[in-house]
Design an enzyme around this catalytic site. Structure first.
Site, PDB file in Angstrom:
ATOM      1  N   CYS A  34       1.137  -1.424  -0.049  1.00  0.00           N
ATOM      2  CA  CYS A  34      -0.187   0.066   0.157  1.00  0.00           C
ATOM      3  C   CYS A  34       1.086   0.917  -0.342  1.00  0.00           C
ATOM      4  CB  CYS A  34      -1.179  -0.224   1.271  1.00  0.00           C
ATOM      5  SG  CYS A  34      -1.781   1.116   1.580  1.00  0.00           S
ATOM      6  N   CYS A  37       0.520   3.553   3.038  1.00  0.00           N
ATOM      7  CA  CYS A  37       0.368   3.114   4.229  1.00  0.00           C
ATOM      8  C   CYS A  37       2.062   3.098   4.245  1.00  0.00           C
ATOM      9  CB  CYS A  37       0.307   1.881   4.144  1.00  0.00           C
ATOM     10  SG  CYS A  37      -1.066   1.275   4.323  1.00  0.00           S
TER      11      CYS A  37
END
Length: 282
Positions: A34, A37
Site C-alpha cells: 500500500c 501506508c
C-alpha cells in the site's frame, strides 16, 4: 522507540494492548503493498515520539489477518484508537493532519482530567438528553459543563436536580466541582441509570448510589473520588443538590465535571421528565 511496536503475528496483538493498561493505543493497520501506508509511516513514527504517553502499534493486515478481521479493516491505512482495550475512535486514509488531531484530542482528554489513566468525560455528555430542574432562566445547565463559560444557578430555592446522559456507557472514577464558598453545593446525592428524571421529594427519601458532603477544598476544584466499583456501565447520572454551604437562597455551580473511562457503546434512549416543562422549578 519504546512506545512504537511492530506486530508481526496475531498472537502478539492482545498482550501488547493489555500491557498498555489505560494508556491510549493507536493502531496503524497497513499493508506492505500500500503506497499511502508507506507515505504516512514516517509520520506515524514521528507522532509516536511526540506523544510518548501513548502506545503506537503497526499491524500488517496480511500477517495479522484475524486482528484485521476483528476490527473490520477494509481499507488501508486505517487507524484504530483503543482505551483500556476498547475501541474509542477510528480514522481511514493517510491523513497526517487528521491523525494528529485525533491523537492530540484523546491525549488532551486525559490531561484535562488530572487523574492518570482517566479522561474528562464531559465531552461525552449528550446535552439533548440532559436537563436540570429548578435552574434559573439566566444561568442554565450548559453554563457549568465547560470551565469559564458561565455557571448554573438554582431558581426558587437552593435545590437542583441535574440529569446528565452520556453518548455511550462510561465508568465514573471521580468528579470535580467549582463554586462560591457561600452558595456552592454542600450535600449532594448521586444516582445512576435512572429510567426517568427523579422528583425532588423522591430524591430526599431515596438513598443515593453515593452521598457526599462537599468540603471547601473540594469546592475549589480538588478531585472528589467516587466508589469506582459502584459506577461501572453508567449511561446516565443524576446529581441531586440538597443544599449549599452557607444556607443561601440559591445554589451556584461554576463547573461540574466527571472523570473516568469510556465503557461499551450503547444507544441512548429518551428519558421522560417529571410533570411540567423542561427546567421548571419545583
Amino acid at each position: 522507540m519504546a512506545n512504537l511496536h511492530t506486530i508481526s503475528e496475531d498472537s502478539q496483538f492482545q498482550p501488547k494492548v493489555a500491557s498498555a493498561g489505560s494508556k491510549l493505543v493507536v493502531v496503524d493497520f497497513n499493508a506492505s503493498w500500500c503506497q499511502p501506508c508507506r507515505t504516512i509511516a514516517p509520520v506515524f513514527a514521528s507522532l509516536a515520539t511526540k506523544y510518548s504517553s501513548a502506545v503506537f502499534l503497526k499491524v500488517d493486515v496480511d500477517q495479522c489477518t484475524e486482528t484485521a478481521r476483528q476490527y473490520n479493516i477494509t481499507a488501508m491505512p486505517t487507524f484504530v484508537f483503543l482505551k483500556g482495550g476498547t475501541k474509542v475512535d477510528e480514522l481511514k486514509g493517510a491523513d497526517p493532519v487528521g491523525l494528529e488531531e485525533k491523537i492530540k484530542s484523546h491525549c488532551q482528554q486525559e490531561a484535562d482530567a488530572g487523574v492518570p489513566g482517566y479522561i474528562d468525560l464531559n465531552s461525552l455528555i449528550d446535552q439533548r438528553h440532559s436537563e436540570c430542574l429548578n435552574q434559573s432562566d439566566d444561568h442554565v445547565l450548559e453554563g457549568c459543563l465547560k470551565k469559564g463559560e458561565g455557571y448554573l444557578e438554582s431558581d426558587c430555592d437552593e435545590q437542583l436536580m441535574i440529569l446528565l446522559s452520556f453518548q455511550q456507557n462510561v465508568k465514573l472514577h471521580s468528579l470535580r466541582l467549582l463554586g462560591p464558598k457561600l452558595n456552592g453545593p454542600k450535600e449532594i446525592k448521586l444516582f445512576i441509570n435512572l429510567p426517568n428524571t427523579m422528583g425532588f421529594d423522591q430524591a430526599e427519601r431515596t438513598s443515593g448510589t453515593q452521598e457526599l458532603t462537599i468540603t471547601e477544598e473540594e469546592l475549589a476544584g480538588e478531585i472528589i473520588p467516587l466508589r469506582f466499583v459502584k459506577f461501572q456501565n453508567v449511561s446516565n447520572v443524576t446529581v441531586f443538590v440538597k443544599n449549599n454551604q452557607g444556607d443561601e437562597e440559591t445554589t451556584r455551580i461554576d463547573y461540574l465535571g466527571f472523570i473516568g473511562a469510556r465503557g461499551n457503546t450503547t444507544n441512548m434512549g429518551e428519558f421522560k421528565r417529571v410533570a411540567g416543562k423542561k427546567g421548571e422549578s419545583h
